[in-house]
Design a protein around this motif. Structure first.
Motif, short mmCIF file in Angstrom:
data_model
loop_
_atom_site.label_atom_id
_atom_site.label_comp_id
_atom_site.label_asym_id
_atom_site.label_seq_id
_atom_site.Cartn_x
_atom_site.Cartn_y
_atom_site.Cartn_z
N ALA A 199 0.69 -1.23 -0.12
CA ALA A 199 -0.09 0.11 0.18
C ALA A 199 1.03 1.29 -0.17
O ALA A 199 0.74 2.16 -0.78
CB ALA A 199 -1.11 -0.01 1.14
N PRO A 200 1.80 1.44 0.88
CA PRO A 200 2.66 2.58 0.78
C PRO A 200 3.43 2.84 -0.38
O PRO A 200 3.53 3.97 -0.81
CB PRO A 200 3.38 2.57 2.39
CG PRO A 200 3.59 1.13 2.59
CD PRO A 200 2.30 0.37 1.91
N VAL A 201 3.89 1.72 -1.14
CA VAL A 201 4.70 1.87 -2.32
C VAL A 201 3.75 2.29 -3.42
O VAL A 201 4.03 3.22 -4.32
CB VAL A 201 5.34 0.63 -2.72
CG1 VAL A 201 6.02 0.56 -3.95
CG2 VAL A 201 6.56 -0.01 -1.59
N THR A 202 2.67 1.75 -3.40
CA THR A 202 1.58 1.97 -4.50
C THR A 202 0.96 3.43 -4.31
O THR A 202 0.81 4.19 -5.24
CB THR A 202 0.23 1.23 -4.30
OG1 THR A 202 0.64 -0.33 -4.50
CG2 THR A 202 -0.60 1.28 -5.63
N ALA A 203 1.05 3.97 -2.98
CA ALA A 203 0.53 5.37 -3.05
C ALA A 203 1.54 6.43 -3.35
O ALA A 203 1.38 7.46 -3.78
CB ALA A 203 0.45 5.46 -1.36
N VAL A 204 3.00 6.09 -3.25
CA VAL A 204 3.99 6.90 -3.63
C VAL A 204 4.27 6.79 -5.15
O VAL A 204 4.37 7.74 -5.98
CB VAL A 204 5.31 6.88 -2.84
CG1 VAL A 204 6.29 7.64 -3.54
CG2 VAL A 204 5.07 7.06 -1.43
N CYS A 205 4.59 5.46 -5.69
CA CYS A 205 5.02 5.11 -6.85
C CYS A 205 3.98 4.71 -8.02
O CYS A 205 4.33 4.64 -9.11
CB CYS A 205 6.06 4.14 -6.68
SG CYS A 205 7.45 4.56 -5.64
N GLY A 206 2.82 4.49 -7.48
CA GLY A 206 1.86 3.41 -8.24
C GLY A 206 2.13 2.16 -8.24
O GLY A 206 3.28 1.76 -7.85
N PRO A 207 1.36 1.42 -8.88
CA PRO A 207 1.61 -0.04 -9.05
C PRO A 207 2.74 -0.41 -9.83
O PRO A 207 2.68 -0.86 -11.28
CB PRO A 207 0.12 -0.83 -9.36
CG PRO A 207 -0.29 0.47 -10.07
CD PRO A 207 0.21 1.71 -9.56
N VAL A 208 3.93 -0.63 -9.51
CA VAL A 208 5.18 -1.05 -10.34
C VAL A 208 4.96 -2.45 -10.33
O VAL A 208 4.95 -3.32 -9.81
CB VAL A 208 6.35 -0.65 -9.48
CG1 VAL A 208 7.69 -1.21 -10.52
CG2 VAL A 208 6.38 0.66 -9.08
N ALA A 209 4.58 -2.91 -11.78
CA ALA A 209 3.93 -4.28 -11.99
C ALA A 209 5.23 -5.26 -12.01
O ALA A 209 6.19 -5.00 -12.45
CB ALA A 209 3.45 -4.11 -13.38
N TRP A 210 4.56 -6.43 -11.56
CA TRP A 210 5.34 -7.63 -11.74
C TRP A 210 6.80 -7.98 -11.06
O TRP A 210 7.62 -8.55 -11.26
CB TRP A 210 5.50 -8.12 -13.07
CG TRP A 210 4.10 -8.20 -13.91
CD1 TRP A 210 3.54 -7.36 -14.68
CD2 TRP A 210 3.24 -9.30 -13.74
NE1 TRP A 210 2.24 -7.76 -15.01
CE2 TRP A 210 2.11 -8.98 -14.55
CE3 TRP A 210 3.21 -10.40 -13.03
CZ2 TRP A 210 1.04 -9.74 -14.53
CZ3 TRP A 210 2.34 -11.31 -12.99
CH2 TRP A 210 1.17 -10.95 -13.84
N VAL A 211 7.08 -6.74 -10.06
CA VAL A 211 8.46 -7.31 -9.31
C VAL A 211 8.26 -8.04 -8.43
O VAL A 211 9.00 -9.10 -8.21
CB VAL A 211 8.63 -5.65 -8.52
CG1 VAL A 211 9.94 -5.79 -7.75
CG2 VAL A 211 8.90 -4.74 -9.62
N GLY A 212 6.83 -8.12 -7.69
CA GLY A 212 6.65 -9.21 -6.94
C GLY A 212 6.70 -10.47 -7.35
O GLY A 212 6.58 -11.68 -6.74
N PHE A 213 6.42 -10.68 -8.81
CA PHE A 213 6.40 -12.06 -9.60
C PHE A 213 8.05 -12.33 -9.89
O PHE A 213 8.17 -13.53 -9.59
CB PHE A 213 5.53 -11.83 -10.78
CG PHE A 213 5.72 -13.11 -11.75
CD1 PHE A 213 5.32 -14.15 -11.49
CD2 PHE A 213 6.61 -12.99 -12.96
CE1 PHE A 213 5.53 -15.50 -12.24
CE2 PHE A 213 6.62 -13.87 -13.69
CZ PHE A 213 5.89 -15.18 -13.57
N LEU A 214 8.90 -11.46 -10.31
CA LEU A 214 10.18 -11.89 -10.70
C LEU A 214 11.13 -11.93 -9.65
O LEU A 214 12.08 -12.90 -9.59
CB LEU A 214 10.61 -10.58 -11.85
CG LEU A 214 12.08 -10.77 -12.29
CD1 LEU A 214 12.11 -12.32 -13.14
CD2 LEU A 214 12.52 -9.60 -13.13
#
Length: 375
Positions: free
Chosen positions: A230-245
């Motif tokens: 949540a705090p990362v998304t609030a600041v940067c937006g949903p940086v996609a697929w980092v949690g996958f790689l």
């Protein structure tokens, strides 16, 4: 890789700062143009990229281990979409909120997405049901985002579009400061959660036998992932697929490690992925900046799929090389049925019994000595 990406992030751009002048530019501070650019723009952007990548990488591993599925990522569980919806809705509806409250709106959206997923999936009773239901919830939240984008004017639409792709552009020390309180909350929770993840990998039945309540542990893992995302998304937006790689990189480089070590390495690889992706995002189409989330999605998905196929192929090869297809021959050659029956049940190291004496030969009616004896 992180060191090389950090040097490139601090040196490249306009103005160009040679590596041997970095320390001098930092010490100069606001007295020179290079010092202002390095200390006020590039260093906070790099620190934010490292912190955001570490949070997303750790959250991805927590979700994958808790749900026992390598495809369990924040984008597939409604968490990232809910956090983005919580930030975009006040912007479109012209609700003025201070910067310190934005993480709270993102947290509320992430809790909404994750809560809907768990409620629809029966409070996490089945890992596969959680993943499939999360994909449906994420699609519904993305549809709500599209409705907001239709309602937005042209300026807000550009901001939302860049935000939804995940961008580190124009981030300052204030944005970095907004992450630290959440990291102080999430770090102890991760330390407590890591041993439980090792037990959750065994399955719900074995985890229950070892004293871990699988359903509650799954809920706690999702809560920790929400606090990280949540705090990362609030600041940067949903940086996609980092949690996958990042988790797949951690497993590929340390295949024999457990969930505790994978958690550390996944956070480190997440920081590397975001820091590396932000360099071409800032410089590839200069002077126009592209969102970092576009590069992580463009390069992260095929790389993650390739790592999954490589690990699956290596496991298959290892299983075939150590499988039960070969016939073991005991020392001393193959055993006959008689010798097997004689030695079965004997302790190891016991020599085989002596062979039975040969059967006596029947007496012959012809005396070979040439003398006739009594009949």
């Amino acid at each position: 890789m992180l060191s090389a990406a950090s040097v490139c992030a601090l040196c490249l751009g306009t103005p160009f700062v040679p590596p041997h002048r970095l320390l001098a530019a930092v010490l100069d501070g606001e007295s020179t143009l290079a010092g202002i650019v390095v200390t006020e723009l590039r260093i906070p952007r790099l620190v934010l990229a490292i912190a955001a990548g570490a949070c997303l990488g750790a959250a991805g591993l927590v979700l994958q281990e808790a749900l026992r599925n390598p495809l369990a990522v924040p984008e597939m569980l409604g968490v990232s979409s809910g956090a983005a919806l919580g930030v975009a809705a006040p912007l479109v509806l012209a609700v003025s909120l201070p910067a310190a409250v934005q993480p709270l709106t993102a947290l509320g959206g992430a809790v909404l997405g994750g809560g809907l997923t768990l409620l629809a999936a029966g409070l996490g009773r089945s890992p596969s049901a959680v993943l499939l239901t999360g994909a449906a919830v994420a699609a519904a939240l993305q549809a709500a985002l599209l409705v907001l984008m239709v309602m937005a004017d042209q300026l807000d639409l550009q901001l939302i579009y860049r935000y939804l792709l995940g961008s580190l552009s124009a981030r300052t020390w204030e944005d970095v400061a907004g992450l630290w309180p959440w990291l102080l909350v999430a770090a102890p929770a991760l330390v407590l959660c890591a041993p439980v993840l090792s037990v959750m990998r065994l399955g719900d039945a074995d985890a229950e036998a070892l004293g871990v309540r699988a359903q509650r542990a799954r809920l706690a893992a999702l809560a920790i992932a929400v606090v990280l995302i949540a705090p990362v998304t609030a600041v940067c937006g949903p940086v996609a697929w980092v949690g996958f790689l990042a988790p797949h990189l951690a497993r590929w480089f340390s295949p024999e490690a457990g969930a505790v070590r994978w958690l550390v390495w996944s956070a480190a690889w997440g920081a590397v992925v975001v820091a590396v992706a932000d360099v071409p995002a800032r410089l590839a189409l200069a002077p126009v900046e592209t969102p970092a989330g576009a590069w992580t999605a463009l390069l992260g998905v095929p790389a993650g799929v390739a790592l999954m196929r490589t690990r699956r192929r290596s496991r298959t090869t290892g299983r075939a090389s150590t499988g039960g297809g070969a016939v073991r021959v005991p020392p001393g050659g193959p055993r006959t049925p008689d010798s097997a029956a004689a030695t079965d049940g004997a302790p190891e190291g016991t020599p085989p019994p002596n062979p039975p004496p040969p059967a006596p030969r029947p007496p012959s009616s012809v005396d070979t000595t040439g003398s006739e004896g009594p009949r």
